[in-house]
Write a protein that holds these residues in place. Structure first.
Motif, PDB file in Angstrom:
ATOM      1  N   GLY A 137       4.913  -8.544   7.929  1.00 58.50           N
ATOM      2  CA  GLY A 137       3.615  -7.911   8.197  1.00 58.50           C
ATOM      3  C   GLY A 137       2.466  -8.665   7.568  1.00 58.50           C
ATOM      4  O   GLY A 137       2.285  -9.857   7.821  1.00 58.50           O
ATOM      5  N   GLU A 138       1.724  -7.969   6.680  1.00 57.65           N
ATOM      6  CA  GLU A 138       0.583  -8.618   6.016  1.00 57.65           C
ATOM      7  C   GLU A 138       0.881  -8.855   4.543  1.00 57.65           C
ATOM      8  O   GLU A 138       0.010  -8.780   3.700  1.00 57.65           O
ATOM      9  CB  GLU A 138      -0.713  -7.802   6.203  1.00 57.65           C
ATOM     10  CG  GLU A 138      -0.503  -6.344   6.514  1.00 57.65           C
ATOM     11  CD  GLU A 138      -0.214  -5.508   5.282  1.00 57.65           C
ATOM     12  OE1 GLU A 138       0.979  -5.306   4.975  1.00 57.65           O
ATOM     13  OE2 GLU A 138      -1.188  -5.059   4.637  1.00 57.65           O
ATOM     14  N   GLU A 139       2.182  -9.127   4.281  1.00 54.49           N
ATOM     15  CA  GLU A 139       2.624  -9.389   2.903  1.00 54.49           C
ATOM     16  C   GLU A 139       3.115 -10.813   2.762  1.00 54.49           C
ATOM     17  O   GLU A 139       3.874 -11.310   3.601  1.00 54.49           O
ATOM     18  CB  GLU A 139       3.787  -8.464   2.554  1.00 54.49           C
ATOM     19  CG  GLU A 139       3.336  -7.196   1.863  1.00 54.49           C
ATOM     20  CD  GLU A 139       4.528  -6.300   1.558  1.00 54.49           C
ATOM     21  OE1 GLU A 139       4.429  -5.111   1.902  1.00 54.49           O
ATOM     22  OE2 GLU A 139       5.531  -6.805   1.018  1.00 54.49           O
ATOM     23  N   ALA A 159      -1.675  -2.625  -8.361  1.00 58.27           N
ATOM     24  CA  ALA A 159      -2.938  -3.288  -7.995  1.00 58.27           C
ATOM     25  C   ALA A 159      -3.639  -2.498  -6.889  1.00 58.27           C
ATOM     26  O   ALA A 159      -4.863  -2.324  -6.897  1.00 58.27           O
ATOM     27  CB  ALA A 159      -2.663  -4.726  -7.540  1.00 58.27           C
ATOM     28  N   LYS A 160      -2.859  -1.985  -5.965  1.00 56.56           N
ATOM     29  CA  LYS A 160      -3.441  -1.170  -4.889  1.00 56.56           C
ATOM     30  C   LYS A 160      -4.016   0.117  -5.486  1.00 56.56           C
ATOM     31  O   LYS A 160      -5.147   0.519  -5.199  1.00 56.56           O
ATOM     32  CB  LYS A 160      -2.354  -0.795  -3.870  1.00 56.56           C
ATOM     33  CG  LYS A 160      -1.829  -1.945  -3.026  1.00 56.56           C
ATOM     34  CD  LYS A 160      -2.766  -2.303  -1.895  1.00 56.56           C
ATOM     35  CE  LYS A 160      -2.176  -3.415  -1.054  1.00 56.56           C
ATOM     36  NZ  LYS A 160      -3.140  -3.989  -0.125  1.00 56.56           N
ATOM     37  N   ASP A 161      -3.202   0.715  -6.335  1.00 56.64           N
ATOM     38  CA  ASP A 161      -3.538   2.020  -6.875  1.00 56.64           C
ATOM     39  C   ASP A 161      -4.746   1.976  -7.786  1.00 56.64           C
ATOM     40  O   ASP A 161      -5.481   2.954  -7.910  1.00 56.64           O
ATOM     41  CB  ASP A 161      -2.309   2.533  -7.663  1.00 56.64           C
ATOM     42  CG  ASP A 161      -2.128   4.007  -7.476  1.00 56.64           C
ATOM     43  OD1 ASP A 161      -2.537   4.512  -6.408  1.00 56.64           O
ATOM     44  OD2 ASP A 161      -1.595   4.663  -8.413  1.00 56.64           O
ATOM     45  N   LEU A 191       1.524 -10.668  -2.437  1.00 57.44           N
ATOM     46  CA  LEU A 191       0.189 -10.185  -2.088  1.00 57.44           C
ATOM     47  C   LEU A 191       0.216  -9.457  -0.760  1.00 57.44           C
ATOM     48  O   LEU A 191       1.053  -9.747   0.097  1.00 57.44           O
ATOM     49  CB  LEU A 191      -0.815 -11.327  -2.043  1.00 57.44           C
ATOM     50  CG  LEU A 191      -0.572 -12.459  -1.064  1.00 57.44           C
ATOM     51  CD1 LEU A 191      -1.818 -12.721  -0.246  1.00 57.44           C
ATOM     52  CD2 LEU A 191      -0.190 -13.705  -1.832  1.00 57.44           C
ATOM     53  N   ASP A 192      -0.688  -8.523  -0.662  1.00 59.89           N
ATOM     54  CA  ASP A 192      -0.753  -7.682   0.521  1.00 59.89           C
ATOM     55  C   ASP A 192      -2.232  -7.490   0.864  1.00 59.89           C
ATOM     56  O   ASP A 192      -3.046  -7.172  -0.008  1.00 59.89           O
ATOM     57  CB  ASP A 192      -0.082  -6.337   0.191  1.00 59.89           C
ATOM     58  CG  ASP A 192      -0.053  -5.393   1.364  1.00 59.89           C
ATOM     59  OD1 ASP A 192       1.055  -5.107   1.870  1.00 59.89           O
ATOM     60  OD2 ASP A 192      -1.139  -4.937   1.789  1.00 59.89           O
ATOM     61  N   ILE A 193      -2.562  -7.709   2.124  1.00 59.59           N
ATOM     62  CA  ILE A 193      -3.966  -7.621   2.529  1.00 59.59           C
ATOM     63  C   ILE A 193      -4.434  -6.164   2.430  1.00 59.59           C
ATOM     64  O   ILE A 193      -3.693  -5.238   2.783  1.00 59.59           O
ATOM     65  CB  ILE A 193      -4.150  -8.166   3.959  1.00 59.59           C
ATOM     66  CG1 ILE A 193      -3.777  -9.661   3.962  1.00 59.59           C
ATOM     67  CG2 ILE A 193      -5.584  -7.967   4.442  1.00 59.59           C
ATOM     68  CD1 ILE A 193      -3.772 -10.300   5.322  1.00 59.59           C
ATOM     69  N   ASP A 194      -5.646  -6.008   1.927  1.00 55.10           N
ATOM     70  CA  ASP A 194      -6.164  -4.662   1.705  1.00 55.10           C
ATOM     71  C   ASP A 194      -6.677  -4.048   3.007  1.00 55.10           C
ATOM     72  O   ASP A 194      -7.414  -4.698   3.765  1.00 55.10           O
ATOM     73  CB  ASP A 194      -7.301  -4.712   0.663  1.00 55.10           C
ATOM     74  CG  ASP A 194      -6.785  -5.180  -0.707  1.00 55.10           C
ATOM     75  OD1 ASP A 194      -5.637  -4.809  -1.048  1.00 55.10           O
ATOM     76  OD2 ASP A 194      -7.502  -5.939  -1.395  1.00 55.10           O
ATOM     77  N   TYR A 195      -6.296  -2.840   3.189  1.00 54.83           N
ATOM     78  CA  TYR A 195      -6.745  -2.042   4.356  1.00 54.83           C
ATOM     79  C   TYR A 195      -6.643  -2.836   5.658  1.00 54.83           C
ATOM     80  O   TYR A 195      -7.564  -2.885   6.456  1.00 54.83           O
ATOM     81  CB  TYR A 195      -8.188  -1.567   4.151  1.00 54.83           C
ATOM     82  CG  TYR A 195      -8.357  -0.683   2.942  1.00 54.83           C
ATOM     83  CD1 TYR A 195      -7.680   0.541   2.853  1.00 54.83           C
ATOM     84  CD2 TYR A 195      -9.199  -1.047   1.897  1.00 54.83           C
ATOM     85  CE1 TYR A 195      -7.829   1.360   1.736  1.00 54.83           C
ATOM     86  CE2 TYR A 195      -9.357  -0.236   0.786  1.00 54.83           C
ATOM     87  CZ  TYR A 195      -8.663   0.960   0.712  1.00 54.83           C
ATOM     88  OH  TYR A 195      -8.810   1.765  -0.372  1.00 54.83           O
ATOM     89  N   PHE A 196      -5.502  -3.396   5.847  1.00 54.60           N
ATOM     90  CA  PHE A 196      -5.357  -4.251   7.028  1.00 54.60           C
ATOM     91  C   PHE A 196      -5.210  -3.423   8.298  1.00 54.60           C
ATOM     92  O   PHE A 196      -5.581  -3.864   9.383  1.00 54.60           O
ATOM     93  CB  PHE A 196      -4.155  -5.190   6.851  1.00 54.60           C
ATOM     94  CG  PHE A 196      -4.134  -6.326   7.816  1.00 54.60           C
ATOM     95  CD1 PHE A 196      -5.262  -7.138   7.982  1.00 54.60           C
ATOM     96  CD2 PHE A 196      -3.025  -6.592   8.600  1.00 54.60           C
ATOM     97  CE1 PHE A 196      -5.255  -8.197   8.881  1.00 54.60           C
ATOM     98  CE2 PHE A 196      -3.016  -7.649   9.507  1.00 54.60           C
ATOM     99  CZ  PHE A 196      -4.130  -8.451   9.646  1.00 54.60           C
ATOM    100  N   LYS A 197      -4.684  -2.229   8.151  1.00 55.07           N
ATOM    101  CA  LYS A 197      -4.577  -1.357   9.332  1.00 55.07           C
ATOM    102  C   LYS A 197      -5.989  -1.056   9.858  1.00 55.07           C
ATOM    103  O   LYS A 197      -6.249  -1.140  11.058  1.00 55.07           O
ATOM    104  CB  LYS A 197      -3.844  -0.065   8.958  1.00 55.07           C
ATOM    105  CG  LYS A 197      -3.523   0.788  10.161  1.00 55.07           C
ATOM    106  CD  LYS A 197      -2.704   1.990   9.816  1.00 55.07           C
ATOM    107  CE  LYS A 197      -2.503   2.890  11.028  1.00 55.07           C
ATOM    108  NZ  LYS A 197      -3.683   3.046  11.850  1.00 55.07           N
TER     109      LYS A 197
HETATM  110 MG    MG Z   1      -1.959  -3.975   3.277  1.00 53.45          MG
END
Ligand code: MG
Ligand code: GH3
Ligand code: MG
Length: 329
Positions: free
Chosen positions: A237-239, A310-312, A193-199
């Motif tokens: 990172g955020e993963e 999933a992001k796309d 999993l990766d946090i969405d729009y974390f930047k």
């Molecule tokens: Mg992210």
């Protein structure tokens, strides 16, 4: 360091004399604080004390009514808890070679006769105590070292920010888990999993708040894995990664969906997240019979591809490698 010495004799005057002698011991090289002399006036009492207090040394009279010194020593030497306590026999009557040999074959450290030769006695006991102190120090050192090794091992596999397992441990344990699942012909479930729009989150709320979010998301993962062979990792990172046991694909998707919802349900404000009012994460999930997975690198790459999908396809969702996954978000 306190050294407990148990002295055993059925005659009070002998106990008294031994105590006086031992108090003259001059082991004054700051190696221990004091000798603690414990007295027992029968074999039975000696056993009770020895089992309970585990003294560092026992000076044991042989001829006593009831249980004699040989019997006491035999019992102590055959009991796991007390077998290593050094025993020095002291005897006035059992001086023949036969008895001396019997004492040593029971496991005595020494076999001394009465009347006690003061200088010889003190010099021997002093040496024994020094050896005992040396051993105790070594044992303490080893204990201390093992504690530090354990601590270092834990630190080396733990992510410093979130306190969950790190990438290094993932690299170490995941091939082993895969191999074992192959041997047992089990499923492997791996979610990334990766946090969405974390930047954007960092840009809006600051890096410090971003760190706090990582800690909270990691806690959701940690609170979700309960079984000993389920793992969550911060992969970087955020993963994050989840490697868990499941007996069906459906159960795996339910488990991961719940985690996705739990992250959103933290209700962490994220104004710049275009797929929710709150902070969310996207997931790739593979559930497969271990024997169909070539190796961990392949599993990782394929799961990462699903995460990318999933992001796309809108974020805040789980994309899996089988059909029945519910698309969220
Ligand atoms: Mg992210
Ligand atoms: P996407 O939804 O596509 O994943 O977008 P994103 O912004 O989350 O992805 P991107 O890869 O562009 O940015 C990841 C951000 O994660 C950038 C980086 O500064 C931040 N990040 C990585 N590690 C840490 C960390 O330890 N603390 C904080 N606060 N931020 C981190
Ligand atoms: Mg990322």
């Amino acid at each position: 360091m306190i050294i407990d010495i148990l002295i055993v004799d059925d005659i009070d005057a002998n106990l008294y004399y031994l105590e006086i002698l031992l108090k003259q011991l001059d082991i004054d090289d700051n190696e221990f604080e004091s000798l603690n002399i414990i007295k027992a006036s029968s074999g039975e009492e000696a056993l009770k004390i020895a089992m309970h207090d585990k003294p560092e040394l026992i000076l044991l009279d042989i001829q006593m009514p009831g249980m004699d010194g040989f019997e006491v020593a035999q019992f102590l030497k055959s009991t796991q808890n007390t077998k290593d306590i050094p025993i020095v026999f002291l005897t006035a009557s059992f001086k023949s070679t036969e008895f001396v040999n019997r004492g040593y074959s029971i496991g005595a450290l020494d076999y001394l006769t009465k009347p006690i030769e003061k200088i010889q006695f003190l010099s021997k006991i002093k040496l024994y105590i020094k050896i005992i102190i040396g051993q105790k120090k070594q044992e303490n050192l080893i204990k201390e070292l093992n504690k530090h090794i354990k601590m270092l091992e834990t630190i080396s596999i733990t992510d410093g920010l979130t306190d969950i397992l790190n990438r290094r441990y993932f690299n170490e344990i995941s091939p082993k888990i895969l191999d074992s699942a192959k041997r047992e012909d089990k499923f492997i479930s791996f979610a990334m999993l990766d946090i969405d729009y974390f930047k954007r989150y960092n840009d809006t709320y600051g890096h410090h708040m971003g760190d706090d979010v990582l800690i909270r998301v990691a806690k959701v993962l940690k609170d979700s894995v309960h079984r000993a062979d389920d793992y969550c990792f911060r992969l970087g990172g955020e993963e994050f990664g989840l490697l868990f046991n499941t007996n069906s694909k459906e159960n795996a998707i339910v488990f991961v969906e719940k985690i996705r919802k739990n992250i959103e349900n933290l209700h962490i404000e994220h104004k710049k997240n275009s797929c929710s009012d709150f902070l969310t994460a996207s997931f790739g999930l593979i559930v497969e019979k271990a024997n169909k997975i070539k190796d961990i690198d392949t599993l990782y790459r394929d799961t990462d591809n699903l995460l990318y999908k999933a992001k796309d396809s809108g974020r805040n969702r789980v994309v899996n490698n089988f059909k029945r996954g519910k698309i969220c978000g």
